[in-house]
Design an enzyme around this catalytic site. Structure first.
Site, short mmCIF file in Angstrom:
data_model
loop_
_atom_site.label_atom_id
_atom_site.label_comp_id
_atom_site.label_asym_id
_atom_site.label_seq_id
_atom_site.Cartn_x
_atom_site.Cartn_y
_atom_site.Cartn_z
N HIS A 159 0.83 -1.21 0.00
CA HIS A 159 0.00 0.00 0.00
C HIS A 159 0.87 1.27 0.00
CE1 HIS A 159 -2.63 2.96 2.33
NE2 HIS A 159 -3.33 2.71 1.24
N ARG A 160 0.77 2.03 -1.05
CA ARG A 160 1.64 3.21 -1.28
C ARG A 160 3.12 2.76 -1.27
NH1 ARG A 160 -1.29 7.35 3.09
NH2 ARG A 160 -3.39 6.58 2.77
N GLU A 212 0.36 -0.66 -4.71
CA GLU A 212 -0.78 0.24 -4.86
C GLU A 212 -0.24 1.64 -4.68
OE1 GLU A 212 -4.09 2.81 -3.19
OE2 GLU A 212 -2.10 2.39 -2.40
N ASP A 260 -1.21 6.18 -5.48
CA ASP A 260 -2.26 7.17 -5.76
C ASP A 260 -1.77 8.17 -6.80
OD1 ASP A 260 -3.95 6.29 -3.37
OD2 ASP A 260 -2.02 6.76 -2.44
N HIS A 301 -0.52 10.93 -2.44
CA HIS A 301 -1.82 10.59 -1.85
C HIS A 301 -2.69 11.81 -1.56
CE1 HIS A 301 -4.65 9.74 1.44
NE2 HIS A 301 -4.79 8.58 0.85
N GLU A 320 -4.45 3.94 -8.15
CA GLU A 320 -5.67 4.55 -7.62
C GLU A 320 -5.78 6.00 -8.10
OE1 GLU A 320 -6.29 4.68 -3.32
OE2 GLU A 320 -7.93 6.11 -3.65
N LYS A 355 -6.94 9.49 -7.64
CA LYS A 355 -7.37 10.28 -6.47
C LYS A 355 -8.18 11.47 -6.97
CE LYS A 355 -6.29 8.91 -2.33
NZ LYS A 355 -7.24 7.86 -2.06
N ASP A 386 0.39 -2.03 4.45
CA ASP A 386 1.59 -1.21 4.65
C ASP A 386 2.79 -2.09 5.06
OD1 ASP A 386 0.03 1.12 4.32
OD2 ASP A 386 -0.38 1.28 6.47
O1 G3P Z 1 -6.55 1.57 -2.73
C1 G3P Z 1 -6.98 1.39 -1.44
C2 G3P Z 1 -6.59 2.50 -0.50
O2 G3P Z 1 -5.35 3.04 -0.88
C3 G3P Z 1 -7.62 3.58 -0.44
O3 G3P Z 1 -7.35 4.52 0.53
O4 G3P Z 1 -6.65 6.72 1.32
O5 G3P Z 1 -5.03 4.85 1.31
O6 G3P Z 1 -5.73 5.88 -0.82
P1 G3P Z 1 -6.13 5.53 0.57
MG MG Z 2 -4.67 4.56 -2.22
#
Ligand code: G3P
Ligand code: MG
Length: 249
Positions: free
Chosen positions: A11-12, A38, A40, A53, A113, A115, A234
């Site tokens: 995640h990120r 993943e 943003d 993000h 993703e 945003k 994470d």
């Molecule tokens: O893609 C899932 C998750 O990343 C969504 O929330 O705020 O971390 O971008 P956020």
């Molecule tokens: Mg995200």
């Protein structure tokens, strides 16, 4: 034999170990052996897809104000690493093009993703699709978003692209909703995926699940035991151990 196939999606990037949404965090995810990253994406003032993000710069960079008000040249001058740890001073906000290019040999899944639920970013879908097409990465990308209209737009422009429905509010019969939007996968806040019945319902509709942000080891074990498609975390290093442990059982 029970085959575990759950994908480990950072995640990120490996955002527990390096500043989120930077090359450092993506490199770390690759070193750990994550199956995907993943991240943003938003647009700079001059319409370049950039990886960050927040809609504003303050939390993760040395800049101030909205991302959309800065040109790429201005964004590239910012430090996107020091806020996390001084060891990462000089990390930059990446552009989408360089991320796709850098990991082309790594067979990584890219969960991009968009945003664009707070800031509209007209043209974001086309700009992102253009880069995916340039790299011929249609088979390696899932575009996800909280902006569900945007997912439909992406598939109108390129029906080959896979889209993922993100949500963090209750949706009644989300499998029907996801199908009606032409989504490939469903990316719920993990909280909405706690019952085996719900998971089975998604499976019976052939909708791969990508819950986020799964950082608790017991949650990881639960999802791995349910043999879901992917876990967004994470902590890809910890998830890797749990997935490996399940394979040995
Ligand atoms: O893609 C899932 C998750 O990343 C969504 O929330 O705020 O971390 O971008 P956020
Ligand atoms: Mg995200």
């Amino acid at each position: 034999m029970f085959i575990i196939r759950t994908l480990n999606v950072a995640h990120r990037g490996a955002s527990s170990l390096a500043p989120e949404n930077t090359i450092a965090s993506f490199d770390r995810a690759v070193e750990i052996g994550a199956d995907g990253i993943e991240f943003d994406v938003q647009l700079s003032k001059d319409s370049v897809p950039v990886v960050i993000h927040d809609e504003t710069l303050e939390r993760t960079t040395s800049g101030r104000g909205p991302v959309k008000d800065c040109t790429l040249f201005e964004l590239k001058k910012l430090d996107a690493g020091s806020w996390f740890d001084s060891r990462f001073e000089g990390e930059k906000i990446p552009v989408l093009d360089e991320v796709l290019d850098r990991y082309k040999a790594d067979n990584l899944l890219f969960n991009i993703e968009l945003k664009n639920s707070e800031t509209a970013y007209p043209g974001l879908e086309e700009a992102v699709l253009k880069l995916i097409e340039k790299h011929k990465f249609e088979g390696r990308v899932i575009i996800s978003s909280f902006n569900h209209d945007s997912l439909v737009t992406c598939r109108k422009h390129n029906p080959a692209i896979r889209t993922g429905l993100i949500y963090d509010q209750e949706i009644k019969e989300p499998w029907h909703y996801a199908r009606s939007l032409g989504c490939y996968s469903v990316h719920p806040l993990f909280f909405f995926l706690q019952s085996e019945e719900t998971i089975s319902e998604f499976k019976s509709h052939n909708l791969p699940l990508f819950p986020w942000i799964v950082n608790d080891p017991y949650q990881m074990e639960f999802f791995v035991s349910q043999d879901i498609e992917a876990i967004i975390t994470d902590y890809p290093r910890e998830l890797k151990k749990i997935i490996a442990g399940s394979r040995e059982k």
